[in-house]
Design an enzyme around this catalytic site. Structure first.
Site, PDB file in Angstrom:
ATOM      1  N   GLN A  47       0.797  -1.222   0.000  1.00  0.00           N
ATOM      2  CA  GLN A  47       0.000   0.000   0.000  1.00  0.00           C
ATOM      3  C   GLN A  47       0.835   1.280   0.000  1.00  0.00           C
ATOM      4  O   GLN A  47       0.331   2.335  -0.354  1.00  0.00           O
ATOM      5  CB  GLN A  47      -0.951  -0.004   1.206  1.00  0.00           C
ATOM      6  CG  GLN A  47      -1.974  -1.126   1.113  1.00  0.00           C
ATOM      7  CD  GLN A  47      -2.943  -1.111   2.281  1.00  0.00           C
ATOM      8  OE1 GLN A  47      -2.668  -1.694   3.324  1.00  0.00           O
ATOM      9  NE2 GLN A  47      -4.074  -0.451   2.132  1.00  0.00           N
ATOM     10  N   HIS A  67      -1.988  -4.855 -12.510  1.00  0.00           N
ATOM     11  CA  HIS A  67      -1.554  -4.661 -13.899  1.00  0.00           C
ATOM     12  C   HIS A  67      -2.539  -5.292 -14.885  1.00  0.00           C
ATOM     13  O   HIS A  67      -2.350  -5.200 -16.095  1.00  0.00           O
ATOM     14  CB  HIS A  67      -0.140  -5.238 -14.098  1.00  0.00           C
ATOM     15  CG  HIS A  67       0.904  -4.490 -13.323  1.00  0.00           C
ATOM     16  ND1 HIS A  67       2.150  -4.996 -13.015  1.00  0.00           N
ATOM     17  CD2 HIS A  67       0.875  -3.250 -12.772  1.00  0.00           C
ATOM     18  CE1 HIS A  67       2.839  -4.097 -12.308  1.00  0.00           C
ATOM     19  NE2 HIS A  67       2.084  -3.036 -12.151  1.00  0.00           N
ATOM     20  N   ASP A  79       2.372   0.645  -8.061  1.00  0.00           N
ATOM     21  CA  ASP A  79       3.727   0.711  -8.636  1.00  0.00           C
ATOM     22  C   ASP A  79       4.590   1.758  -7.935  1.00  0.00           C
ATOM     23  O   ASP A  79       5.781   1.540  -7.707  1.00  0.00           O
ATOM     24  CB  ASP A  79       3.667   1.048 -10.138  1.00  0.00           C
ATOM     25  CG  ASP A  79       3.127  -0.115 -10.967  1.00  0.00           C
ATOM     26  OD1 ASP A  79       2.798  -1.171 -10.372  1.00  0.00           O
ATOM     27  OD2 ASP A  79       3.033   0.040 -12.198  1.00  0.00           O
ATOM     28  N   ARG A 104       3.927  -0.107  12.998  1.00  0.00           N
ATOM     29  CA  ARG A 104       3.590  -1.417  12.445  1.00  0.00           C
ATOM     30  C   ARG A 104       3.660  -1.328  10.918  1.00  0.00           C
ATOM     31  O   ARG A 104       2.898  -0.575  10.306  1.00  0.00           O
ATOM     32  CB  ARG A 104       2.184  -1.822  12.889  1.00  0.00           C
ATOM     33  CG  ARG A 104       1.704  -3.089  12.231  1.00  0.00           C
ATOM     34  CD  ARG A 104       0.304  -3.543  12.682  1.00  0.00           C
ATOM     35  NE  ARG A 104      -0.023  -4.725  11.900  1.00  0.00           N
ATOM     36  CZ  ARG A 104      -1.112  -4.871  11.167  1.00  0.00           C
ATOM     37  NH1 ARG A 104      -2.046  -3.950  11.141  1.00  0.00           N
ATOM     38  NH2 ARG A 104      -1.291  -5.961  10.460  1.00  0.00           N
ATOM     39  N   HIS A 149       1.126  -9.247   4.742  1.00  0.00           N
ATOM     40  CA  HIS A 149      -0.036  -8.353   4.596  1.00  0.00           C
ATOM     41  C   HIS A 149      -0.459  -8.401   3.121  1.00  0.00           C
ATOM     42  O   HIS A 149      -0.374  -7.403   2.397  1.00  0.00           O
ATOM     43  CB  HIS A 149       0.318  -6.933   5.057  1.00  0.00           C
ATOM     44  CG  HIS A 149      -0.875  -6.068   5.356  1.00  0.00           C
ATOM     45  ND1 HIS A 149      -1.035  -5.379   6.547  1.00  0.00           N
ATOM     46  CD2 HIS A 149      -1.972  -5.765   4.620  1.00  0.00           C
ATOM     47  CE1 HIS A 149      -2.166  -4.692   6.518  1.00  0.00           C
ATOM     48  NE2 HIS A 149      -2.755  -4.899   5.354  1.00  0.00           N
ATOM     49  N   ASN A 193      -1.769 -10.660   8.612  1.00  0.00           N
ATOM     50  CA  ASN A 193      -2.776  -9.618   8.764  1.00  0.00           C
ATOM     51  C   ASN A 193      -4.084 -10.082   8.131  1.00  0.00           C
ATOM     52  O   ASN A 193      -4.133 -10.408   6.949  1.00  0.00           O
ATOM     53  CB  ASN A 193      -2.327  -8.335   8.056  1.00  0.00           C
ATOM     54  CG  ASN A 193      -3.414  -7.264   8.114  1.00  0.00           C
ATOM     55  OD1 ASN A 193      -3.682  -6.714   9.189  1.00  0.00           O
ATOM     56  ND2 ASN A 193      -4.075  -6.995   6.990  1.00  0.00           N
ATOM     57  N   GLU A 194      -5.132 -10.094   8.925  1.00  0.00           N
ATOM     58  CA  GLU A 194      -6.487 -10.320   8.423  1.00  0.00           C
ATOM     59  C   GLU A 194      -6.574 -11.456   7.409  1.00  0.00           C
ATOM     60  O   GLU A 194      -6.889 -11.236   6.242  1.00  0.00           O
ATOM     61  CB  GLU A 194      -7.042  -9.046   7.786  1.00  0.00           C
ATOM     62  CG  GLU A 194      -7.094  -7.862   8.724  1.00  0.00           C
ATOM     63  CD  GLU A 194      -7.910  -6.703   8.156  1.00  0.00           C
ATOM     64  OE1 GLU A 194      -8.379  -6.807   7.016  1.00  0.00           O
ATOM     65  OE2 GLU A 194      -8.082  -5.709   8.858  1.00  0.00           O
ATOM     66  N   ASN A 335      -7.821  -6.018  14.447  1.00  0.00           N
ATOM     67  CA  ASN A 335      -8.192  -4.913  13.568  1.00  0.00           C
ATOM     68  C   ASN A 335      -9.693  -4.751  13.643  1.00  0.00           C
ATOM     69  O   ASN A 335     -10.440  -5.704  13.381  1.00  0.00           O
ATOM     70  CB  ASN A 335      -7.807  -5.193  12.104  1.00  0.00           C
ATOM     71  CG  ASN A 335      -6.302  -5.145  11.878  1.00  0.00           C
ATOM     72  OD1 ASN A 335      -5.537  -4.893  12.803  1.00  0.00           O
ATOM     73  ND2 ASN A 335      -5.896  -5.382  10.653  1.00  0.00           N
ATOM     74  N   TYR A 337     -13.015  -2.003  12.715  1.00  0.00           N
ATOM     75  CA  TYR A 337     -13.432  -0.761  12.060  1.00  0.00           C
ATOM     76  C   TYR A 337     -14.899  -0.411  12.278  1.00  0.00           C
ATOM     77  O   TYR A 337     -15.239   0.748  12.416  1.00  0.00           O
ATOM     78  CB  TYR A 337     -13.184  -0.857  10.545  1.00  0.00           C
ATOM     79  CG  TYR A 337     -11.727  -0.751  10.147  1.00  0.00           C
ATOM     80  CD1 TYR A 337     -10.894  -1.871  10.121  1.00  0.00           C
ATOM     81  CD2 TYR A 337     -11.178   0.473   9.795  1.00  0.00           C
ATOM     82  CE1 TYR A 337      -9.568  -1.773   9.752  1.00  0.00           C
ATOM     83  CE2 TYR A 337      -9.843   0.581   9.421  1.00  0.00           C
ATOM     84  CZ  TYR A 337      -9.043  -0.546   9.399  1.00  0.00           C
ATOM     85  OH  TYR A 337      -7.720  -0.435   9.043  1.00  0.00           O
ATOM     86  N   GLU A 401      -5.144  -2.183  14.156  1.00  0.00           N
ATOM     87  CA  GLU A 401      -5.696  -1.234  13.178  1.00  0.00           C
ATOM     88  C   GLU A 401      -7.046  -0.747  13.648  1.00  0.00           C
ATOM     89  O   GLU A 401      -7.835  -1.514  14.202  1.00  0.00           O
ATOM     90  CB  GLU A 401      -5.915  -1.870  11.790  1.00  0.00           C
ATOM     91  CG  GLU A 401      -4.693  -2.005  10.939  1.00  0.00           C
ATOM     92  CD  GLU A 401      -4.994  -2.635   9.590  1.00  0.00           C
ATOM     93  OE1 GLU A 401      -6.093  -2.406   9.037  1.00  0.00           O
ATOM     94  OE2 GLU A 401      -4.128  -3.371   9.085  1.00  0.00           O
TER      95      GLU A 401
HETATM   96  C1  PNW Z   1      -7.847  -3.541   6.438  1.00  0.00           C
HETATM   97  N1  PNW Z   1     -14.046  -4.867   5.164  1.00  0.00           N
HETATM   98  O1  PNW Z   1      -8.609  -4.080   5.411  1.00  0.00           O
HETATM   99  C2  PNW Z   1      -6.430  -3.795   6.007  1.00  0.00           C
HETATM  100  O2  PNW Z   1      -5.626  -4.449   6.954  1.00  0.00           O
HETATM  101  C3  PNW Z   1      -5.744  -2.600   5.453  1.00  0.00           C
HETATM  102  O3  PNW Z   1      -4.723  -2.992   4.591  1.00  0.00           O
HETATM  103  C4  PNW Z   1      -6.767  -1.697   4.800  1.00  0.00           C
HETATM  104  O4  PNW Z   1      -6.202  -0.651   4.082  1.00  0.00           O
HETATM  105  C5  PNW Z   1      -7.660  -1.182   5.903  1.00  0.00           C
HETATM  106  O5  PNW Z   1      -8.234  -2.235   6.646  1.00  0.00           O
HETATM  107  C6  PNW Z   1      -8.781  -0.294   5.413  1.00  0.00           C
HETATM  108  O6  PNW Z   1      -9.613  -0.989   4.551  1.00  0.00           O
HETATM  109  C7  PNW Z   1      -9.966  -4.211   5.420  1.00  0.00           C
HETATM  110  O7  PNW Z   1     -14.585  -4.946   4.038  1.00  0.00           O
HETATM  111  C8  PNW Z   1     -10.576  -4.299   4.190  1.00  0.00           C
HETATM  112  O8  PNW Z   1     -14.730  -4.982   6.229  1.00  0.00           O
HETATM  113  C9  PNW Z   1     -11.918  -4.517   4.108  1.00  0.00           C
HETATM  114  C10 PNW Z   1     -12.670  -4.650   5.276  1.00  0.00           C
HETATM  115  C11 PNW Z   1     -12.066  -4.551   6.509  1.00  0.00           C
HETATM  116  C12 PNW Z   1     -10.699  -4.325   6.575  1.00  0.00           C
END
Ligand code: PNW
Length: 523
Positions: A47, A67, A79, A104, A149, A193-194, A335, A337, A401
């Site tokens: 990223q 690509h 890129d 991290r 990741h 990661n995830e 992580n 959100y 995260e």
């Molecule tokens: C995480 N969802 O990804 C990743 O660890 C990161 O690389 C990413 O940039 C960040 O969260 C923000 O998206 C996710 O659909 C991607 O619930 C998708 C989901 C959750 C986390």
């Protein structure tokens, strides 16, 4: 006498009025995090790094995927991304400026092993990470490394990728090399990661690299290989490195919070509990208990049988692997959100998303981000932390995260991000101080805007603005950077009783007024 009392009463009321304004916004907790609590930022190699073919780096699945036209929303690639490969010193500068305790970041496997195997070791790739690690340490910022990741070397995809257990020894070799070359200075290791996103988005929905659709079985196989690979990397660290290096190894598992649509409807309550077990439990249950959650076992076995399959689509760990996977953690990386609402809904086809018989929705009043999946629901964070405490025996949690996305139009005045960080850290603070959840660190996603996978550069998660049209990729701090800098420095939300001089003056005036009032009333 009465008059003077009324007058002083009015004064008091005035005092109270001012008091109401001077304290923090409604519902805010004024408290500090524990003394040893730590704050940091996260990024990931694909990223931010760019330099996709620099100095002998091999191709990975995200290079191949981006690509290929049509895969990324804005047809962009990683890129160049933030060009951190050529400019990591600026990243360290930002971390230092904001007062981060740790950083991290992830290793690009194909930068270190261009073919994915030990056949070729790229010293240039290793030098890049050595330089970054050394500069972090020189600035008193601890490195926390994610081994994987999402950017699998393409040659390993060509032999089947994560659904193929042949990847286990390859990951083990890569992990060993990383411990060998960086472990003298790096003490915090995250294996994956995830894995949920790797398996579901990469091998189920096909929205992420390698773009494979096959929800019924591939994600389950992918998860199984990843859990075994994680266990190998964890055990190998203890067998070969722990004594000399004394580091810690864990895995980062993502989960939303899943709440019942109607809390008074028992089947919604059950659906929500099942959703957390299918999401977080898919990976965490094996790591803590050596097997998948019972709900997953029952639901997927039953559906597989109904489909006429001679074995369940959900694999099983044999005795050997059960003992390897069980207990393979020193900390739990989390992580988190957002939150979703759950109701009972019979699945329509076979695959993880339907196997759980849950229908998902969102409350329309929840504030929207630029990402369709991300709404601000701060109380969900605290609920997930308490659920983790209850279900896994209050494990040591590192929040690896948490963050908020907005669009280009928002720019530097990212008030919604400030609000999100405020409310989510408040929810975490409450889980720690009131419910004694053992959370010891918090990592904001992300240090800067970066390549947001299938969404390209159209969704920004950074606290630093990156100008992606300027070849120099300049970074500018947003309002949220100033907010987090203060939060990190204060280690929480200091209250009136902690260090606010304006407020202590206010209290002196109030107590003086009380004193006079009492004197008057006593005559
Ligand atoms: C995480 N969802 O990804 C990743 O660890 C990161 O690389 C990413 O940039 C960040 O969260 C923000 O998206 C996710 O659909 C991607 O619930 C998708 C989901 C959750 C986390």
């Amino acid at each position: 006498m009465l008059n003077s009392c009324l007058f002083l009463g009015a004064l008091l009321l005035l005092g109270f009025g001012e008091e109401a304004k001077s304290v923090a916004p409604k519902n805010q907790i004024r408290a500090l995090f524990p003394d040893n609590f730590r704050w940091g930022f996260a990024t990931a190699s694909y990223q931010i790094e760019g330099g996709w073919d620099a100095d002998g780096k091999g191709e990975n699945i995200w290079d191949r995927f981006t690509h290929t036209p049509g895969n990324i929303a804005d047809n962009s690639t990683g890129d160049v991304a933030c060009d951190s490969y050529h400019n990591y010193a600026r990243d360290v500068e930002m971390l230092k400026d904001i007062g981060a305790d740790y950083y991290r970041f992830s290793l690009s496997w194909s930068r270190i092993l261009p073919n994915g195997t030990l056949a070729v070791v790229s010293e240039a790739g290793i030098a890049y990470y050595n330089n970054l690690i050394n500069l972090l340490i020189a600035n008193n910022i601890e490195p926390m490394i994610t081994l994987y990741h999402w950017d699998l070397p393409q040659p390993l995809q060509d032999i089947g990728g994560w659904p193929n257990e042949a990847l286990i020894p390859h990951f083990e070799n890569f992990a060993r090399l990383a411990y060998q070359r960086f472990g003298d200075r790096v003490k915090l290791w995250i294996t994956f990661n995830e894995a949920f996103v790797t398996c579901m988005h990469g091998y189920g929905y096909g929205k992420h690299a390698p773009g494979i659709s096959g929800e019924d079985t591939e994600p389950y196989k992918c998860a199984h290989t990843i859990l075994k690979s994680h266990a190998r990397a964890y055990r190998m660290y203890y067998d070969e490195f722990f004594q000399a290096q004394n580091g810690r190894v864990g895995i980062t598992i993502d989960s939303g919070w899943y709440a019942p649509l109607d809390p008074n409807n028992p089947s919604d309550v059950e659906a929500a509990e099942r959703a957390v077990r299918f999401k977080h439990g898919w990976f965490a249950w094996p790591v803590f208990y050596g097997h998948y959650p019972d709900e997953m076992r029952i639901f997927v076995d039953k559906k597989s049988e109904e489909e006429g399959l001679d074995q369940s689509r959900l694999p099983e760990f044999d005795r050997y692997w059960e003992t390897q996977v069980k207990g393979s953690w020193d900390f739990l990386g989390l992580n988190h959100y957002t939150t979703e609402l759950c109701t009972y809904k019979v699945g329509e086809y076979s695959g993880w998303s339907q196997d759980q018989d849950v229908g998902f929705s969102r409350d329309p009043t929840w504030p929207e981000s630029a990402s369709d999946w991300l709404r601000s629901v701060p109380w969900g964070f605290g609920n997930l932390l308490r659920w983790i405490k209850r279900n896994y025996g209050n494990p040591l949690v590192y929040v690896t995260e948490n963050g908020w996305s907005d669009s280009d139009a928002v720019g530097l005045e990212d008030d919604l991000r400030v609000e999100y960080y405020t409310n989510y850290t408040q929810s975490m603070l409450q889980a720690i101080t009131e419910d004694r959840c053992d959370v010891r660190s918090y990592t904001a996603w992300s240090l800067m805007d970066n390549f947001e996978w299938a969404r390209g550069y159209s969704e920004r998660f950074g606290v630093h603005w990156v100008n992606f049209t300027d070849p120099a990729r300049p970074r500018i701090p947003k309002k949220s950077a100033a907010f987090l800098k203060q939060l990190f420095a204060d280690n929480g939300y200091p209250g009136p009783d902690v260090n606010s001089s304006a407020e202590s003056k206010h209290w002196k005036i109030l107590s003086f007024t009380y004193f006079i009032l009492i004197k008057f009333m006593l005559g």
